[in-house]
Design a protein around this motif. Structure first.
Motif, PDB file in Angstrom:
ATOM      1  N   TRP A   1     -13.467 126.555  51.257  1.00 20.27           N
ATOM      2  CA  TRP A   1     -12.328 125.843  51.860  1.00 20.27           C
ATOM      3  C   TRP A   1     -11.163 125.759  50.884  1.00 20.27           C
ATOM      4  N   ALA A   2     -11.474 125.510  49.605  1.00 21.37           N
ATOM      5  CA  ALA A   2     -10.427 125.406  48.591  1.00 21.37           C
ATOM      6  C   ALA A   2      -9.674 126.726  48.423  1.00 21.37           C
ATOM      7  N   ARG A   3     -10.355 127.836  48.547  1.00 22.80           N
ATOM      8  CA  ARG A   3      -9.699 129.142  48.393  1.00 22.80           C
ATOM      9  C   ARG A   3      -8.667 129.389  49.486  1.00 22.80           C
ATOM     10  N   ARG A   4      -8.845 128.718  50.603  1.00 20.51           N
ATOM     11  CA  ARG A   4      -7.901 128.894  51.724  1.00 20.51           C
ATOM     12  C   ARG A   4      -6.780 127.873  51.718  1.00 20.51           C
ATOM     13  N   THR A   5      -7.022 126.701  51.148  1.00 21.57           N
ATOM     14  CA  THR A   5      -6.070 125.597  51.342  1.00 21.57           C
ATOM     15  C   THR A   5      -5.511 124.980  50.066  1.00 21.57           C
ATOM     16  N   VAL A   6      -6.068 125.312  48.901  1.00 19.55           N
ATOM     17  CA  VAL A   6      -5.687 124.626  47.659  1.00 19.55           C
ATOM     18  C   VAL A   6      -5.120 125.628  46.655  1.00 19.55           C
ATOM     19  N   PRO A   7      -4.009 125.282  45.986  1.00 24.58           N
ATOM     20  CA  PRO A   7      -3.466 126.163  44.942  1.00 24.58           C
ATOM     21  C   PRO A   7      -4.514 126.455  43.867  1.00 24.58           C
ATOM     22  N   ALA A   8      -4.458 127.642  43.291  1.00 24.10           N
ATOM     23  CA  ALA A   8      -5.483 128.097  42.350  1.00 24.10           C
ATOM     24  C   ALA A   8      -5.680 127.135  41.185  1.00 24.10           C
ATOM     25  N   GLU A   9      -4.584 126.542  40.666  1.00 29.99           N
ATOM     26  CA  GLU A   9      -4.693 125.689  39.491  1.00 29.99           C
ATOM     27  C   GLU A   9      -5.439 124.383  39.773  1.00 29.99           C
ATOM     28  N   ASN A  10      -5.591 124.016  41.046  1.00 26.74           N
ATOM     29  CA  ASN A  10      -6.273 122.765  41.406  1.00 26.74           C
ATOM     30  C   ASN A  10      -7.630 122.978  42.077  1.00 26.74           C
ATOM     31  N   ARG A  11      -8.018 124.225  42.248  1.00 28.25           N
ATOM     32  CA  ARG A  11      -9.258 124.483  43.000  1.00 28.25           C
ATOM     33  C   ARG A  11     -10.503 123.963  42.288  1.00 28.25           C
ATOM     34  N   GLY A  12     -10.563 124.145  40.978  1.00 26.69           N
ATOM     35  CA  GLY A  12     -11.736 123.674  40.251  1.00 26.69           C
ATOM     36  C   GLY A  12     -11.943 122.178  40.397  1.00 26.69           C
ATOM     37  N   LEU A  13     -10.857 121.412  40.252  1.00 26.79           N
ATOM     38  CA  LEU A  13     -10.936 119.956  40.399  1.00 26.79           C
ATOM     39  C   LEU A  13     -11.282 119.558  41.822  1.00 26.79           C
ATOM     40  N   TYR A  14     -10.701 120.260  42.778  1.00 27.33           N
ATOM     41  CA  TYR A  14     -10.961 119.969  44.196  1.00 27.33           C
ATOM     42  C   TYR A  14     -12.453 120.126  44.491  1.00 27.33           C
ATOM     43  N   VAL A  15     -13.021 121.248  44.072  1.00 26.62           N
ATOM     44  CA  VAL A  15     -14.426 121.534  44.366  1.00 26.62           C
ATOM     45  C   VAL A  15     -15.337 120.538  43.656  1.00 26.62           C
ATOM     46  N   GLN A  16     -15.060 120.254  42.372  1.00 28.64           N
ATOM     47  CA  GLN A  16     -15.891 119.299  41.648  1.00 28.64           C
ATOM     48  C   GLN A  16     -15.845 117.922  42.306  1.00 28.64           C
ATOM     49  N   GLY A  17     -14.657 117.492  42.703  1.00 26.92           N
ATOM     50  CA  GLY A  17     -14.537 116.194  43.367  1.00 26.92           C
ATOM     51  C   GLY A  17     -15.241 116.148  44.703  1.00 26.92           C
ATOM     52  N   ALA A  18     -15.354 117.316  45.354  1.00 26.41           N
ATOM     53  CA  ALA A  18     -15.929 117.381  46.690  1.00 26.41           C
ATOM     54  C   ALA A  18     -17.452 117.421  46.708  1.00 26.41           C
ATOM     55  N   PHE A  19     -18.083 117.773  45.562  1.00 24.63           N
ATOM     56  CA  PHE A  19     -19.545 117.879  45.612  1.00 24.63           C
ATOM     57  C   PHE A  19     -20.271 116.992  44.602  1.00 24.63           C
ATOM     58  N   ARG A  20     -19.589 116.575  43.524  1.00 23.84           N
ATOM     59  CA  ARG A  20     -20.287 115.849  42.454  1.00 23.84           C
ATOM     60  C   ARG A  20     -20.269 114.352  42.713  1.00 23.84           C
ATOM     61  N   GLY A  21     -21.402 113.803  43.124  1.00 21.88           N
ATOM     62  CA  GLY A  21     -21.468 112.402  43.511  1.00 21.88           C
ATOM     63  C   GLY A  21     -21.850 111.469  42.374  1.00 21.88           C
ATOM     64  N   ASN A  22     -21.492 110.212  42.527  1.00 27.20           N
ATOM     65  CA  ASN A  22     -21.823 109.171  41.556  1.00 27.20           C
ATOM     66  C   ASN A  22     -23.221 108.636  41.858  1.00 27.20           C
ATOM     67  N   CYS A  23     -24.221 109.511  41.722  1.00 31.10           N
ATOM     68  CA  CYS A  23     -25.584 109.158  42.100  1.00 31.10           C
ATOM     69  C   CYS A  23     -26.215 108.176  41.118  1.00 31.10           C
ATOM     70  N   GLY A  24     -25.891 108.332  39.837  1.00 33.04           N
ATOM     71  CA  GLY A  24     -26.533 107.512  38.822  1.00 33.04           C
ATOM     72  C   GLY A  24     -26.123 106.051  38.851  1.00 33.04           C
ATOM     73  N   ILE A  25     -24.947 105.756  39.423  1.00 35.40           N
ATOM     74  CA  ILE A  25     -24.486 104.362  39.458  1.00 35.40           C
ATOM     75  C   ILE A  25     -24.431 103.849  40.894  1.00 35.40           C
ATOM     76  N   VAL A  26     -23.488 104.365  41.692  1.00 37.71           N
ATOM     77  CA  VAL A  26     -23.316 103.862  43.052  1.00 37.71           C
ATOM     78  C   VAL A  26     -24.527 104.207  43.924  1.00 37.71           C
ATOM     79  N   GLY A  27     -24.956 105.474  43.904  1.00 39.09           N
ATOM     80  CA  GLY A  27     -26.098 105.881  44.719  1.00 39.09           C
ATOM     81  C   GLY A  27     -27.348 105.105  44.367  1.00 39.09           C
ATOM     82  N   LEU A  28     -27.640 104.984  43.066  1.00 40.68           N
ATOM     83  CA  LEU A  28     -28.841 104.270  42.631  1.00 40.68           C
ATOM     84  C   LEU A  28     -28.743 102.778  42.931  1.00 40.68           C
ATOM     85  N   ALA A  29     -27.547 102.211  42.775  1.00 38.64           N
ATOM     86  CA  ALA A  29     -27.372 100.792  43.081  1.00 38.64           C
ATOM     87  C   ALA A  29     -27.619 100.514  44.558  1.00 38.64           C
TER      88      ALA A  29
END
Length: 316
Positions: free
Chosen positions: A90-118
């Protein structure tokens, strides 16, 4: 109508205290009762001492057959990989190249160790801590590997180094505490009661302190400066991904506590460590911080709504 109110009350009893700690963190930071230095020191304490203690003793107390759920962990891994690929496409179609890495990381990396576990601990008690601890500890490996890959592709100053990634994972205190807990549990290790009680005193600070620190890093200005990219990545993380993969889990036969655990971890907001990864890769730290703030705020609504739907249809 009364049954719906009862369900909502039960859900709020679970989620309310968790999100209240986030708000308290914001208020304390804004009123200058805590500052960036306090948050930095307390975060390190939580990461390197409090949370490993909580995970180790939570798993040690649990039946190993209960704490280690291969089917549950396997599906969580698969859903994470698929959400990573989906977000990247999705990022390759809609997000500028310089922001794609951050977009993807924000979209899949969850706060499991704090919020999820709590949330898991609040919803399922010792079961949530033991099973959730194993899930949170093991998913860190996948999170780190996938983050390094996507950030390395779009950064000119940050390249993936397999040796350094493996070294970091081998020293990760959460992973080490989970592995130690599993080994101790399988070996039938028993500790004196005074040690167990002392560990309870020490680890009881973990989730409140960690949540206050997360709340202290959030900023209302993030909602003003969010932009389309930050909002889209946040919705991917806390709405589209948990909705899709929880539905698939229902179709595959997950139910009860296992389905509830999956949903809580899939719906967790973007992890705060993604900001650190963004800075290390030379990417836009402000965008990463905005994604964390927005996803955390939106998750207050989406997690409660998701739990309400799942309980209304008796899936959990």
């Amino acid at each position: 109508m009364s049954s719906q109110i009862a369900i909502f009350t039960q859900i709020f009893t679970v989620t309310g205290p968790v999100f209240a700690m986030l708000v308290i963190g914001m208020v304390l930071k804004r009123s200058r009762l805590i500052d960036d230095h306090f948050i930095s020191v307390a975060s390190v304490l939580s990461y390197k001492a409090l949370m490993p203690t909580l995970l180790f003793f939570g798993i040690l107390r649990a039946d190993l057959n209960t704490a280690l759920q291969p089917k549950l962990i396997g599906y969580f891994y698969l859903a994470t990989v698929l959400s990573f690929g989906w977000a990247w496409l999705w990022a390759r179609r809609t997000v500028p190249a310089e922001n794609r890495g951050l977009y993807v990381q924000g979209a899949f990396r969850g706060n499991c160790g704090i919020v999820g576990l709590a949330l898991a601990a609040s919803q399922y008690g010792d079961y949530g801590i033991s099973v959730g601890g194993v899930m949170a500890g093991l998913i860190i490996v996948l999170f780190n590997v996938l983050s390094v890959i996507v950030l390395g592709v779009y950064s000119t100053s940050f390249k993936a180094d397999v040796r350094s990634v493996i070294k970091d994972l081998a020293r990760n205190p959460l992973i080490l505490s989970v592995l130690a807990g599993l080994l101790a549990s399988s070996a039938g290790v028993t500790l004196p009661k005074w040690i167990m009680v002392s560990a309870d005193y020490f680890s009881s600070m973990t989730l409140p302190l960690a949540l206050v620190c997360v709340g202290g890093t959030l900023s209302l200005s993030a909602f003003i400066d969010s932009g389309r990219i930050a909002l889209s990545s946040s919705l991917f993380k806390v709405l589209w991904t948990p909705a899709l993969f929880t539905l698939v889990a229902v179709l595959l036969g997950f139910e009860g506590r296992d389905l509830g655990m999956l949903y809580l971890f899939l719906a967790s907001p973007t992890a705060a460590v993604s900001y650190v990864m963004a800075r290390a890769s030379g990417s836009d730290g402000k965008l990463a911080a905005n994604i964390i703030a927005i996803s955390t705020a939106i998750s207050v609504v989406t997690i409660m709504a998701g739990l309400y739907i799942l309980q209304s249809f008796s899936f959990i």
